[in-house]
Scaffold this motif. Structure first.
Motif, PDB file in Angstrom:
ATOM      1  N   ASN A 254      44.855  38.551 -12.276  1.00  0.00           N
ATOM      2  CA  ASN A 254      44.273  38.050 -13.528  1.00  0.00           C
ATOM      3  C   ASN A 254      43.833  39.170 -14.453  1.00  0.00           C
ATOM      4  OD1 ASN A 254      44.586  35.409 -12.655  1.00  0.00           O
ATOM      5  ND2 ASN A 254      42.540  35.318 -11.743  1.00  0.00           N
ATOM      6  N   HIS A 255      43.614  40.357 -13.905  1.00  0.00           N
ATOM      7  CA  HIS A 255      43.056  41.446 -14.703  1.00  0.00           C
ATOM      8  C   HIS A 255      44.019  42.615 -14.899  1.00  0.00           C
ATOM      9  CE1 HIS A 255      39.297  39.295 -14.222  1.00  0.00           C
ATOM     10  NE2 HIS A 255      39.449  39.348 -12.918  1.00  0.00           N
ATOM     11  N   CYS A 256      45.250  42.496 -14.401  1.00  0.00           N
ATOM     12  CA  CYS A 256      46.173  43.626 -14.480  1.00  0.00           C
ATOM     13  C   CYS A 256      46.624  43.899 -15.915  1.00  0.00           C
ATOM     14  CB  CYS A 256      47.372  43.415 -13.568  1.00  0.00           C
ATOM     15  SG  CYS A 256      48.472  42.056 -14.036  1.00  0.00           S
ATOM     16  N   THR A 257      46.641  42.877 -16.766  1.00  0.00           N
ATOM     17  CA  THR A 257      47.080  43.082 -18.148  1.00  0.00           C
ATOM     18  C   THR A 257      46.180  44.075 -18.867  1.00  0.00           C
ATOM     19  OG1 THR A 257      48.065  40.882 -18.282  1.00  0.00           O
ATOM     20  CG2 THR A 257      47.550  41.969 -20.360  1.00  0.00           C
ATOM     21  N   LYS A 258      44.862  43.965 -18.651  1.00  0.00           N
ATOM     22  CA  LYS A 258      43.926  44.899 -19.271  1.00  0.00           C
ATOM     23  C   LYS A 258      44.180  46.324 -18.794  1.00  0.00           C
ATOM     24  CE  LYS A 258      41.515  42.000 -21.714  1.00  0.00           C
ATOM     25  NZ  LYS A 258      41.510  42.065 -23.193  1.00  0.00           N
ATOM     26  N   LEU A 259      44.500  46.451 -17.516  1.00  0.00           N
ATOM     27  CA  LEU A 259      44.820  47.767 -16.960  1.00  0.00           C
ATOM     28  C   LEU A 259      46.071  48.336 -17.616  1.00  0.00           C
ATOM     29  CD1 LEU A 259      44.752  50.078 -14.904  1.00  0.00           C
ATOM     30  CD2 LEU A 259      45.747  48.516 -13.223  1.00  0.00           C
ATOM     31  N   PHE A 260      47.104  47.540 -17.741  1.00  0.00           N
ATOM     32  CA  PHE A 260      48.349  47.998 -18.361  1.00  0.00           C
ATOM     33  C   PHE A 260      48.118  48.391 -19.822  1.00  0.00           C
ATOM     34  CE2 PHE A 260      50.835  45.121 -15.241  1.00  0.00           C
ATOM     35  CZ  PHE A 260      50.796  46.113 -14.278  1.00  0.00           C
ATOM     36  N   GLU A 261      47.307  47.613 -20.514  1.00  0.00           N
ATOM     37  CA  GLU A 261      47.032  47.914 -21.923  1.00  0.00           C
ATOM     38  C   GLU A 261      46.327  49.256 -22.065  1.00  0.00           C
ATOM     39  OE1 GLU A 261      44.779  44.589 -23.274  1.00  0.00           O
ATOM     40  OE2 GLU A 261      46.541  43.283 -23.541  1.00  0.00           O
ATOM     41  N   ARG A 262      45.377  49.519 -21.165  1.00  0.00           N
ATOM     42  CA  ARG A 262      44.639  50.788 -21.256  1.00  0.00           C
ATOM     43  C   ARG A 262      45.529  51.967 -20.910  1.00  0.00           C
ATOM     44  NH1 ARG A 262      40.666  51.687 -24.606  1.00  0.00           N
ATOM     45  NH2 ARG A 262      39.292  53.387 -23.932  1.00  0.00           N
ATOM     46  N   LEU A 263      46.391  51.803 -19.920  1.00  0.00           N
ATOM     47  CA  LEU A 263      47.308  52.877 -19.570  1.00  0.00           C
ATOM     48  C   LEU A 263      48.332  53.114 -20.673  1.00  0.00           C
ATOM     49  CD1 LEU A 263      48.006  52.297 -15.758  1.00  0.00           C
ATOM     50  CD2 LEU A 263      46.730  54.162 -16.830  1.00  0.00           C
ATOM     51  N   ASP A 264      48.765  52.044 -21.320  1.00  0.00           N
ATOM     52  CA  ASP A 264      49.695  52.190 -22.439  1.00  0.00           C
ATOM     53  C   ASP A 264      49.055  53.019 -23.543  1.00  0.00           C
ATOM     54  OD1 ASP A 264      52.103  51.624 -23.942  1.00  0.00           O
ATOM     55  OD2 ASP A 264      50.904  50.218 -25.121  1.00  0.00           O
ATOM     56  N   TYR A 265      47.798  52.742 -23.829  1.00  0.00           N
ATOM     57  CA  TYR A 265      47.075  53.543 -24.828  1.00  0.00           C
ATOM     58  C   TYR A 265      46.968  54.998 -24.371  1.00  0.00           C
ATOM     59  CZ  TYR A 265      43.116  55.487 -27.384  1.00  0.00           C
ATOM     60  OH  TYR A 265      42.295  56.304 -28.134  1.00  0.00           O
ATOM     61  N   ALA A 266      46.686  55.205 -23.080  1.00  0.00           N
ATOM     62  CA  ALA A 266      46.494  56.563 -22.566  1.00  0.00           C
ATOM     63  C   ALA A 266      47.767  57.398 -22.649  1.00  0.00           C
ATOM     64  CB  ALA A 266      45.998  56.504 -21.119  1.00  0.00           C
ATOM     65  N   LEU A 267      48.930  56.762 -22.601  1.00  0.00           N
ATOM     66  CA  LEU A 267      50.185  57.509 -22.701  1.00  0.00           C
ATOM     67  C   LEU A 267      50.363  58.158 -24.069  1.00  0.00           C
ATOM     68  CD1 LEU A 267      52.882  55.377 -20.828  1.00  0.00           C
ATOM     69  CD2 LEU A 267      51.606  57.379 -20.029  1.00  0.00           C
TER      70      LEU A 267
ATOM     71  N   ASP B 186      52.442  49.687  -4.117  1.00  0.00           N
ATOM     72  CA  ASP B 186      52.990  48.333  -4.166  1.00  0.00           C
ATOM     73  C   ASP B 186      51.899  47.271  -4.268  1.00  0.00           C
ATOM     74  OD1 ASP B 186      55.045  46.490  -4.236  1.00  0.00           O
ATOM     75  OD2 ASP B 186      55.163  46.274  -2.065  1.00  0.00           O
ATOM     76  N   VAL B 187      51.070  47.401  -5.303  1.00  0.00           N
ATOM     77  CA  VAL B 187      50.055  46.370  -5.531  1.00  0.00           C
ATOM     78  C   VAL B 187      50.759  45.033  -5.767  1.00  0.00           C
ATOM     79  CG1 VAL B 187      48.292  47.915  -6.407  1.00  0.00           C
ATOM     80  CG2 VAL B 187      50.003  47.012  -7.979  1.00  0.00           C
ATOM     81  N   PRO B 188      50.175  43.928  -5.352  1.00  0.00           N
ATOM     82  CA  PRO B 188      50.893  42.645  -5.363  1.00  0.00           C
ATOM     83  C   PRO B 188      51.278  42.133  -6.746  1.00  0.00           C
ATOM     84  CG  PRO B 188      48.574  42.343  -4.783  1.00  0.00           C
ATOM     85  CD  PRO B 188      48.835  43.817  -4.745  1.00  0.00           C
ATOM     86  N   TRP B 189      50.697  42.718  -7.790  1.00  0.00           N
ATOM     87  CA  TRP B 189      51.012  42.260  -9.144  1.00  0.00           C
ATOM     88  C   TRP B 189      51.842  43.274  -9.923  1.00  0.00           C
ATOM     89  CZ3 TRP B 189      48.471  46.263 -11.287  1.00  0.00           C
ATOM     90  CH2 TRP B 189      47.286  46.699 -10.676  1.00  0.00           C
ATOM     91  N   ILE B 190      52.487  44.208  -9.222  1.00  0.00           N
ATOM     92  CA  ILE B 190      53.233  45.242  -9.945  1.00  0.00           C
ATOM     93  C   ILE B 190      54.410  44.650 -10.715  1.00  0.00           C
ATOM     94  CG2 ILE B 190      54.879  45.849  -8.129  1.00  0.00           C
ATOM     95  CD1 ILE B 190      52.951  48.207 -10.546  1.00  0.00           C
ATOM     96  N   HIS B 191      54.892  43.471 -10.301  1.00  0.00           N
ATOM     97  CA  HIS B 191      55.992  42.829 -11.030  1.00  0.00           C
ATOM     98  C   HIS B 191      55.607  42.509 -12.464  1.00  0.00           C
ATOM     99  CE1 HIS B 191      53.519  39.554  -9.415  1.00  0.00           C
ATOM    100  NE2 HIS B 191      53.922  38.846 -10.451  1.00  0.00           N
ATOM    101  N   ARG B 192      54.305  42.386 -12.733  1.00  0.00           N
ATOM    102  CA  ARG B 192      53.852  42.082 -14.088  1.00  0.00           C
ATOM    103  C   ARG B 192      54.070  43.256 -15.042  1.00  0.00           C
ATOM    104  NH1 ARG B 192      49.705  38.192 -14.364  1.00  0.00           N
ATOM    105  NH2 ARG B 192      49.535  38.821 -16.565  1.00  0.00           N
ATOM    106  N   LEU B 193      54.299  44.442 -14.487  1.00  0.00           N
ATOM    107  CA  LEU B 193      54.505  45.630 -15.328  1.00  0.00           C
ATOM    108  C   LEU B 193      55.751  45.510 -16.189  1.00  0.00           C
ATOM    109  CD1 LEU B 193      54.012  48.594 -16.173  1.00  0.00           C
ATOM    110  CD2 LEU B 193      55.197  49.287 -14.076  1.00  0.00           C
ATOM    111  N   VAL B 194      56.830  44.971 -15.617  1.00  0.00           N
ATOM    112  CA  VAL B 194      58.110  44.901 -16.330  1.00  0.00           C
ATOM    113  C   VAL B 194      57.974  43.950 -17.519  1.00  0.00           C
ATOM    114  CG1 VAL B 194      60.556  44.378 -16.144  1.00  0.00           C
ATOM    115  CG2 VAL B 194      59.332  45.347 -14.186  1.00  0.00           C
ATOM    116  N   GLY B 195      58.330  44.455 -18.681  1.00  0.00           N
ATOM    117  CA  GLY B 195      58.223  43.656 -19.893  1.00  0.00           C
ATOM    118  C   GLY B 195      56.958  43.936 -20.678  1.00  0.00           C
TER     119      GLY B 195
END
Length: 334
Positions: free
Chosen positions: A71-84, A103-112
């Motif tokens: 439920n919270h991985c999107t916020k993590l991806f958004e912050r890392l995207d900014y950090a890049l 291999d965190v269980p929600w890594i599939h959410r990264l694609v896209g």
């Protein structure tokens, strides 16, 4: 009333203190962290932990991020995207490598996600070698975890290989120390080997379309006139075994969701190992991401936290933990 900025600062200070030795408080802190997330305050909390990790590479922060729920991985991806797009991008790639490699269980959410697209764009444009290699590690170890989800991005993935081959065959290669140049070559080899082992018909079709130069008239035997192909691509291909799917399958079949439905990542990795003449060298590069990232991140500029003593840190950590818990319902948006 406590503002979000003040809470974020206090939270970061508490992480610093826990990193300095307040081990006995880790369980309480993690429980509080997840309680705050469940209460709906995921934005500033996740951003705060990511920012703390980017500054310090805190193992406490890493544990919290690895245990996030989907439920919270999107916020993590958004912050890392900014950090890049900041000076912390090397450490951001190291964190992304941890998430993918463990291999965190929600890594599939990264694609896209924008982060995934930013990673591909970085590989197409970056010229700083440590950053380029860190991104290459991530994109090499990701496909077996999401074999069907990356199908729409195959051409972009092959474009990355050709860009890296071009990088090696141009003036940049002359400015790279031999030891790093060797690591980059092995990394590129591991990357195209992984793509070929998983999508051989698509890989050959792409490379043929890019490098085949027909003779005048468009028929008969062609020739590859590209220096890039002769000096970089062809030597890589010499270490690949003939994939059975090249004979019995097709590019369209490889893009079928059904083909990947029942395959686990370890099944894919076993297949990959069989399709190179140098499996130990290639697979060790692709899977030993921790050692590679540790070497690459040594150039990152960290911010150590100065504490008076471990005992003082523990006392202050407990006090901050108590205060943070009491303030749980008072946060306001800036």
């Amino acid at each position: 009333m406590t503002t979000t900025t003040e809470k974020r600062k206090g939270f970061s200070e508490l992480l610093y203190l826990l990193d300095k030795g307040s081990v006995e408080d880790e369980a309480d802190f993690e429980e509080l962290f997840h309680e705050e997330l469940r209460s709906g305050r995921d934005s500033w909390l996740v951003e705060g932990v990511v920012d703390h990790y980017l500054r310090t590479q805190s193992q406490c922060a890493l544990k919290l991020l690895l245990r996030l729920s989907e439920n919270h991985c999107t916020k993590l991806f958004e912050r890392l995207d900014y950090a890049l797009r900041t000076e912390r991008r090397l450490v951001a790639l190291y964190l992304l490598g941890e998430l993918v490699g463990q291999d965190v269980p929600w890594i599939h959410r990264l694609v896209g996600e924008n982060l995934f697209l930013s990673l591909l764009a970085l590989l197409q444009e970056e010229e700083d070698l440590p950053i380029l290699m860190a991104a290459l590690v991530v994109i090499t170890i990701l496909p077996p975890a999401v074999p069907s989800l990356i199908l729409p991005y195959l051409e972009m993935l092959f474009n990355v290989f050709c860009r890296l081959a071009e990088f090696l065959s141009t003036k940049y290669a002359g400015n790279i120390p031999d030891v790093l140049l060797l690591q980059l070559k092995v990394g590129i080899h591991a990357y195209i080997h992984r793509l070929y082992a998983m999508y051989p018909c698509n890989a050959i079709a792409y490379l043929r379309a890019r490098y085949f130069r027909p003779t005048t008239g468009g028929t008969g035997n062609g020739k590859q006139s590209s220096v890039e192909f002769e000096s970089i691509v062809a030597p890589f291909m010499n270490h690949l075994r003939l994939h059975p799917h090249v004979i019995v399958s097709s590019a369209d079949n490889e893009r079928s969701q059904e083909l990947w439905r029942h395959l686990e990542p370890h099944d894919i990795l076993v297949t990959c190992e069989k399709l190179t003449t140098v499996p130990k060298q290639i697979e060790s590069w692709a899977t030993d991401y921790l050692g590679l990232m540790t070497h690459l991140r040594s150039t990152a500029d960290l911010e150590p936290y100065q504490a008076t003593s471990v005992s003082a840190s523990r006392r202050l950590a407990r006090r901050r933990l108590t205060n943070l818990s009491r303030q749980g319902n008072t946060a306001e948006q800036d």
